[in-house]
Design a protein around this motif. Structure first.
Motif, short mmCIF file in Angstrom:
data_model
loop_
_atom_site.label_atom_id
_atom_site.label_comp_id
_atom_site.label_asym_id
_atom_site.label_seq_id
_atom_site.Cartn_x
_atom_site.Cartn_y
_atom_site.Cartn_z
N ARG B 9 38.42 48.10 38.53
CA ARG B 9 38.49 48.38 39.96
C ARG B 9 39.76 47.82 40.57
NH1 ARG B 9 33.68 49.57 42.64
NH2 ARG B 9 35.04 49.87 44.43
N TYR B 10 40.19 46.68 40.06
CA TYR B 10 41.41 46.03 40.56
C TYR B 10 42.22 45.56 39.36
CZ TYR B 10 38.58 45.83 44.78
OH TYR B 10 37.78 46.15 45.84
N GLU B 17 55.22 45.76 32.26
CA GLU B 17 54.03 45.71 31.42
C GLU B 17 53.41 47.10 31.30
OE1 GLU B 17 52.26 41.21 31.83
OE2 GLU B 17 51.58 42.71 33.29
N ASN B 18 52.62 47.28 30.25
CA ASN B 18 51.91 48.54 30.07
C ASN B 18 50.57 48.48 30.80
OD1 ASN B 18 54.01 49.36 28.40
ND2 ASN B 18 52.97 48.64 26.56
N VAL B 19 50.15 49.62 31.31
CA VAL B 19 48.92 49.69 32.08
C VAL B 19 48.05 50.81 31.53
CG1 VAL B 19 47.90 50.06 34.36
CG2 VAL B 19 50.09 48.85 34.15
N LEU B 20 46.77 50.53 31.39
CA LEU B 20 45.81 51.54 30.95
C LEU B 20 44.68 51.61 31.97
CD1 LEU B 20 44.56 53.49 28.84
CD2 LEU B 20 43.49 51.49 27.78
N LEU B 21 44.52 52.77 32.58
CA LEU B 21 43.41 53.01 33.49
C LEU B 21 42.45 53.98 32.82
CD1 LEU B 21 45.28 53.45 36.91
CD2 LEU B 21 44.56 51.36 35.77
N GLU B 22 41.17 53.63 32.86
CA GLU B 22 40.19 54.43 32.14
C GLU B 22 39.24 55.13 33.11
OE1 GLU B 22 39.80 51.80 28.19
OE2 GLU B 22 39.86 53.96 28.38
N LYS B 111 42.65 49.95 42.22
CA LYS B 111 43.77 49.45 43.00
C LYS B 111 44.71 48.68 42.08
CE LYS B 111 44.92 47.13 47.32
NZ LYS B 111 44.39 46.46 48.53
N LEU B 112 45.89 49.25 41.85
CA LEU B 112 46.88 48.65 40.94
C LEU B 112 48.02 48.05 41.75
CD1 LEU B 112 48.17 48.20 38.13
CD2 LEU B 112 49.21 50.47 38.39
#
Lengths: 110, 115
Positions: B9-10, B17-22, B111-112
């Motif tokens: 969620r947050y 950096e690498n980001v992974l949203l699922e 929310k990133l």
């Protein structure tokens, strides 16, 4: 590019009154959906229309593909109706891509 | 119960950096979407997926990529995040064309913040 122009950007209503939100499209759209973003940030689907009108409680929506617009009418507004309302129109190209309006922030006052 | 679930969620990340949203859905919908929403703007389409390994760019795909290896999961990946990718990201799925329900269902959003 394709545009969805939503108005007004902000709206204040007293409880029990009503008003209308509008989305104009710069090109022919296949269908439209309306959403409300509630205080928790969730997007709630209110309507899906490919033509004509639909009604759900105190909300009524209309979509005219030929005239390139859609409306959302709210009557007898209640405090819990406050939130941001978005329309999203689907391109007629068949790509299933939806373009969102910039939103209407509705505040219902006692 | 029709549901679109987003994780996390947050999220706070540092630039680079690498980001992974699922995102997951339990409705067996073929079509899924990733949008981002910024203040004063409507939702902007990043990617659309028509089914497993069938993905297309939306209006703002630069800096993002997606993965759909199972129908019920759709991931958004940011390789080397940038500060201008700070936003709220929404995943959605949609009832199949010609079905009785072509509505779009959204997750709660992620929310990133990229520092």
């Amino acid at each position: 590019g394709d545009q969805v122009e939503q108005s007004p950007s902000a709206l204040s209503l007293h409880e029990g009154t009503g008003s209308a939100l509008r989305c104009n499209f710069t090109t022919t759209m296949r269908a439209v959906q309306w959403f409300r973003k509630n205080s928790r940030g969730s997007l709630i689907n209110l309507f899906y229309l490919a033509s004509g009108t639909k009604e759900n409680g105190r909300l009524k929506s209309a979509f005219d593909s030929k005239e390139r617009y859609s409306t959302l009418h709210i009557r007898d507004a209640q405090l819990e109706d406050s939130g941001t309302y978005f329309c999203a129109a689907e391109r007629a190209s068949g790509s299933w891509q939806l373009i969102f309006g910039s939103g209407t922030q509705l505040t219902v006052m006692p | 119960d029709m549901k679109v679930t987003q994780m996390p969620r947050y999220l706070i990340k540092r630039m680079g950096e690498n980001v992974l949203l699922e995102c997951g859905q339990d409705m067996s919908h073929e079509t899924m979407y990733w949008y981002r929403q910024d203040p004063g703007l409507g939702l902007q389409l990043i990617y659309i997926s028509y089914d497993v390994d069938s993905n297309s760019e939306g209006d703002i795909p630069k800096g993002y990529r997606v993965s759909r290896k199972k129908r019920e999961h759709f991931s958004l990946i940011l390789d080397s995040a940038k500060t201008n990718q700070t936003s709220v990201y929404f995943c959605a799925s949609r009832g199949d064309r010609g079905s009785s329900n072509e509505r779009l269902f959204f997750g709660h959003g992620t929310k990133l913040s990229v520092l």
